[in-house]
Design a protein around this motif. Sequence first.
Motif, PDB file in Angstrom:
ATOM      1  N   ASP A 337       0.814  -1.217   0.000  1.00 23.45           N
ATOM      2  CA  ASP A 337       0.000   0.000   0.000  1.00 23.45           C
ATOM      3  C   ASP A 337       0.848   1.267   0.000  1.00 23.45           C
ATOM      4  O   ASP A 337       0.353   2.350  -0.292  1.00 23.45           O
ATOM      5  N   ILE A 338       2.138   1.137   0.328  1.00 22.11           N
ATOM      6  CA  ILE A 338       3.017   2.304   0.388  1.00 22.11           C
ATOM      7  C   ILE A 338       3.789   2.434  -0.923  1.00 22.11           C
ATOM      8  O   ILE A 338       4.467   1.497  -1.354  1.00 22.11           O
ATOM      9  N   GLY A 339       3.709   3.595  -1.534  1.00 22.45           N
ATOM     10  CA  GLY A 339       4.495   3.832  -2.737  1.00 22.45           C
ATOM     11  C   GLY A 339       5.954   4.047  -2.390  1.00 22.45           C
ATOM     12  O   GLY A 339       6.273   4.630  -1.349  1.00 22.45           O
ATOM     13  N   VAL A 340       6.852   3.565  -3.240  1.00 22.68           N
ATOM     14  CA  VAL A 340       8.287   3.707  -2.996  1.00 22.68           C
ATOM     15  C   VAL A 340       8.941   4.282  -4.251  1.00 22.68           C
ATOM     16  O   VAL A 340       8.736   3.772  -5.356  1.00 22.68           O
ATOM     17  N   TYR A 341       9.727   5.341  -4.059  1.00 23.04           N
ATOM     18  CA  TYR A 341      10.474   5.964  -5.150  1.00 23.04           C
ATOM     19  C   TYR A 341      11.951   5.998  -4.781  1.00 23.04           C
ATOM     20  O   TYR A 341      12.315   6.026  -3.600  1.00 23.04           O
ATOM     21  N   ALA A 342      12.814   6.000  -5.801  1.00 24.70           N
ATOM     22  CA  ALA A 342      14.262   6.074  -5.583  1.00 24.70           C
ATOM     23  C   ALA A 342      14.849   7.182  -6.441  1.00 24.70           C
ATOM     24  O   ALA A 342      14.548   7.290  -7.632  1.00 24.70           O
ATOM     25  N   CYS A 343      15.684   8.020  -5.818  1.00 23.14           N
ATOM     26  CA  CYS A 343      16.435   9.027  -6.574  1.00 23.14           C
ATOM     27  C   CYS A 343      17.676   8.378  -7.167  1.00 23.14           C
ATOM     28  O   CYS A 343      18.260   7.487  -6.561  1.00 23.14           O
ATOM     29  N   GLN A 344      18.080   8.815  -8.340  1.00 18.60           N
ATOM     30  CA  GLN A 344      19.343   8.343  -8.900  1.00 18.60           C
ATOM     31  C   GLN A 344      20.152   9.538  -9.410  1.00 18.60           C
ATOM     32  O   GLN A 344      19.635  10.623  -9.623  1.00 18.60           O
ATOM     33  N   TRP A 345      21.434   9.296  -9.559  1.00 17.52           N
ATOM     34  CA  TRP A 345      22.400  10.348  -9.876  1.00 17.52           C
ATOM     35  C   TRP A 345      22.066  11.030 -11.187  1.00 17.52           C
ATOM     36  O   TRP A 345      21.713  10.378 -12.176  1.00 17.52           O
ATOM     37  N   ARG A 346      22.209  12.322 -11.195  1.00 19.19           N
ATOM     38  CA  ARG A 346      21.977  13.094 -12.416  1.00 19.19           C
ATOM     39  C   ARG A 346      23.162  12.904 -13.359  1.00 19.19           C
ATOM     40  O   ARG A 346      24.311  13.142 -13.000  1.00 19.19           O
ATOM     41  N   GLN A 347      22.890  12.464 -14.576  1.00 19.80           N
ATOM     42  CA  GLN A 347      23.969  12.146 -15.525  1.00 19.80           C
ATOM     43  C   GLN A 347      24.594  13.400 -16.137  1.00 19.80           C
ATOM     44  O   GLN A 347      25.802  13.538 -16.203  1.00 19.80           O
ATOM     45  N   ASN A 348      23.751  14.322 -16.593  1.00 21.63           N
ATOM     46  CA  ASN A 348      24.258  15.527 -17.267  1.00 21.63           C
ATOM     47  C   ASN A 348      24.507  16.623 -16.226  1.00 21.63           C
ATOM     48  O   ASN A 348      23.714  17.540 -16.050  1.00 21.63           O
ATOM     49  N   MET A 349      25.615  16.496 -15.533  1.00 21.72           N
ATOM     50  CA  MET A 349      25.905  17.411 -14.433  1.00 21.72           C
ATOM     51  C   MET A 349      26.811  18.542 -14.909  1.00 21.72           C
ATOM     52  O   MET A 349      27.730  18.314 -15.690  1.00 21.72           O
ATOM     53  N   PRO A 350      26.577  19.758 -14.408  1.00 18.87           N
ATOM     54  CA  PRO A 350      27.464  20.874 -14.779  1.00 18.87           C
ATOM     55  C   PRO A 350      28.828  20.720 -14.110  1.00 18.87           C
ATOM     56  O   PRO A 350      29.099  19.734 -13.443  1.00 18.87           O
ATOM     57  N   ASP A 351      29.650  21.724 -14.261  1.00 15.82           N
ATOM     58  CA  ASP A 351      30.992  21.721 -13.685  1.00 15.82           C
ATOM     59  C   ASP A 351      30.929  21.418 -12.188  1.00 15.82           C
ATOM     60  O   ASP A 351      30.337  22.169 -11.412  1.00 15.82           O
ATOM     61  N   ILE A 352      31.524  20.286 -11.773  1.00 12.68           N
ATOM     62  CA  ILE A 352      31.404  19.835 -10.391  1.00 12.68           C
ATOM     63  C   ILE A 352      32.044  20.811  -9.423  1.00 12.68           C
ATOM     64  O   ILE A 352      31.622  20.933  -8.267  1.00 12.68           O
ATOM     65  N   ALA A 353      33.074  21.530  -9.855  1.00 21.08           N
ATOM     66  CA  ALA A 353      33.764  22.462  -8.960  1.00 21.08           C
ATOM     67  C   ALA A 353      32.826  23.568  -8.484  1.00 21.08           C
ATOM     68  O   ALA A 353      32.957  24.081  -7.371  1.00 21.08           O
ATOM     69  N   ALA A 354      31.863  23.948  -9.331  1.00 24.12           N
ATOM     70  CA  ALA A 354      30.944  25.030  -8.986  1.00 24.12           C
ATOM     71  C   ALA A 354      29.597  24.508  -8.484  1.00 24.12           C
ATOM     72  O   ALA A 354      28.702  25.293  -8.171  1.00 24.12           O
ATOM     73  N   TYR A 355      29.470  23.195  -8.417  1.00 20.86           N
ATOM     74  CA  TYR A 355      28.200  22.558  -8.047  1.00 20.86           C
ATOM     75  C   TYR A 355      28.148  22.381  -6.533  1.00 20.86           C
ATOM     76  O   TYR A 355      29.181  22.242  -5.876  1.00 20.86           O
TER      77      TYR A 355
END
Length: 750
Positions: A337-355
Amino acid sequence: SEVAPMLAATQPGQQAQADGAIGSLLDDWQVEIRDENGDMLPTGQVGEIAVRGGLFNPVIGGKTNTDATGWYLTGDQGFLDNHGLLHLTGRSDERINRGGEKVVPQAVENVLASSPLVVQSVVLGVPDALLGERVVALVVLSPDVEGDETELRVHCARHLPDYMVPEQIRFVDEIGGSQTGKISRRELAKQFNNPIPDPDTTSEYAVLPGRFAPASPTETQLAALFTELLEIQPGDLDSGYLDLETGFMDLGGNSLQAVCLLTRIEDQFGLLMSPADLIANGSVAALSRLIDEHDSGREEILVQIQEPVSGVSLIFTHAPMGYAFYAHTFAKFLGRDIGVYACQWRQNMPDIAAYSMEEHARQYVIAIRDPLSGPYALAGHSFRAHLAYEIARQLTEAGEQVVFLALIDDEADLFKSRYGIIHHPPESNNVYDRSRWLLGKSVPRPYKGKVDLFLAEDGVMPEAFADPLVGWGDLVQGKVTRHLVPGDHFSMMSEKHIAHWSGLLKQRLAEASADRSGYSAETIENDQAYQNALKDTENARIAAIAGNLKQEIIEYQSALKKTEDQPYWVCRNFGLALLQLGRPRAGLVMLRQAVAREVVPLPGLVLLADILKQLKRIKLFRAVIAEAERITPADTHAQLLLGELHSKHDSLQKAEACFRRVLNQQSKYPRALIGMAKVLMRLQWQDEAVSFVFQAARLRPSDTGIRILLAQLLVDVGETTTAEKILRELLATDPGHAVAQRLIAKLKAD
């Protein structure tokens, strides 16, 4: 044996006993319960029944089976209860030796019998190359109730230690026995000698038909991997021997093969998984679903695992590897009866240094608000807890209602040593490295809501002594409710432990969904001075990450001027900053103030001792060590921390005593076993050290650090062949492991 029924009986006028008790001891008999070393066990503990006295001296095979003092070992297992009643639990020769752990089959059968699904069961020990024996149960299901293997294993996991839970449960129509009805476990276990059943041999105990034909290209590739690693003959796959719905370990895989499988999956499918993920999703079919979802959802950062029937859906944040594998395991036990969702890593990520973590969380807020209308419920473990926290904070700031936030076994990371841990952004696109970079730059801000904090019972974080809420109570502006759940930081997320505590998670989710009171703004208005000071500490942490030491000190001074009622970590961070600035006297004063504000000041004293030794303040250092010894409780985790403190500062005999106290209370504590081994190595007791590391390796077979330590110790005691084998197995799963390569090269040179 035939002796046991002569020892005890229900006395006249005494009500018949339940639960295996055969009654009170008869006159002239003395009974003791002995362990494997022949030592007497206390009331309530199971061991071998030893007897003396009675009407005769038992003779087995023409030889008396008594010792010099007249005690006879019956071969029966049992215990004496608080009323002096004797209970039988089975035969010593029927016990299952699973990796050194002794499993009494009748104890497992009693738990199975308590399930309404089970009519009859028999528990067997089947041969296993790695563990010696594995626990398998044959079960006759009740015709009136529907159930499956997972449901029964969950039932067992709630009532038994991990090592006693059957690794396989096989359903049969009946369990036959001899003409007298006696069941021969040895005969039944013989059919398991070969993990691949013989198609020409019919057996009433054969596994019920599974699914053998791959239904997709992913399943075909995984089936080939299973076949290779399990060393199944190439033609066997087409003959229907590999059940695609059966877990890798249940098919006979061992821990080393499992690590190889994880490595191959990462190489072949680009999916990084942990051993716990494999336990939860171990079959070809389950792994295929994960891989296909991962591939098909690369542009989708929110994946639906289970559609809700009614009520609030629970959203699990992703691991440092990029996906919330454990969401699938929770979905099994939370109910449909409980819905379950999962987040996953964003593939198209901007410059990690500024993220930043805030920007990362913002993407999930957008993704969550699209298909789900709220109210919202989130959960995250370790790194994931910080992501779940920031998503919940942003949802609340946007006017949405978050009724439930579960933070699982992580600190708020408010300490100076915990943030800014990585000073340069990762050059590669490795998801794990990028996740750690985000966490190292993160400065959590106050959250207007309530939190449920789930902490592991084993391996408690040191900072939990200083603050049972490990910092979250200083950020969360509603109530923080603390729960202890079985396992350590990693094993608590295994299927067996999730089966134990998912019920608590479900209960808290239901209560929060019904309450929905969340957070009271009145609380904040009444403590505005503290909130202003908290803003200063936030600015101080931002300055620390930027490397602006003087600004950091100014912000902490401002916070303490606004209110002296600051948590210990503010004083600790302020003191460390002063030490960095070259003001040791002022820094030590603030560190002392931090110690005074800790609930149990052990973590602060450990830090203070380290600093005093570095400053060569030896007299003060010794005084702090003595204070730590004086205030340390008998709790196993506190004794472990004290043992590590003594070991670090070369008080080896004191360290050994602490570790032995821990292991006397909790013999399967890998961290204590390793701590003891390292002390014994420095005391030149190498052989004993090896035995402790072997125990730790059995408990954590995939821990690379433990395997390296074991190899080094084996070299020291001259067991070079075994050491080389361990190192080559490690290199087979991690070819680039530099330490293993160096040790192999050294062995060749020698």
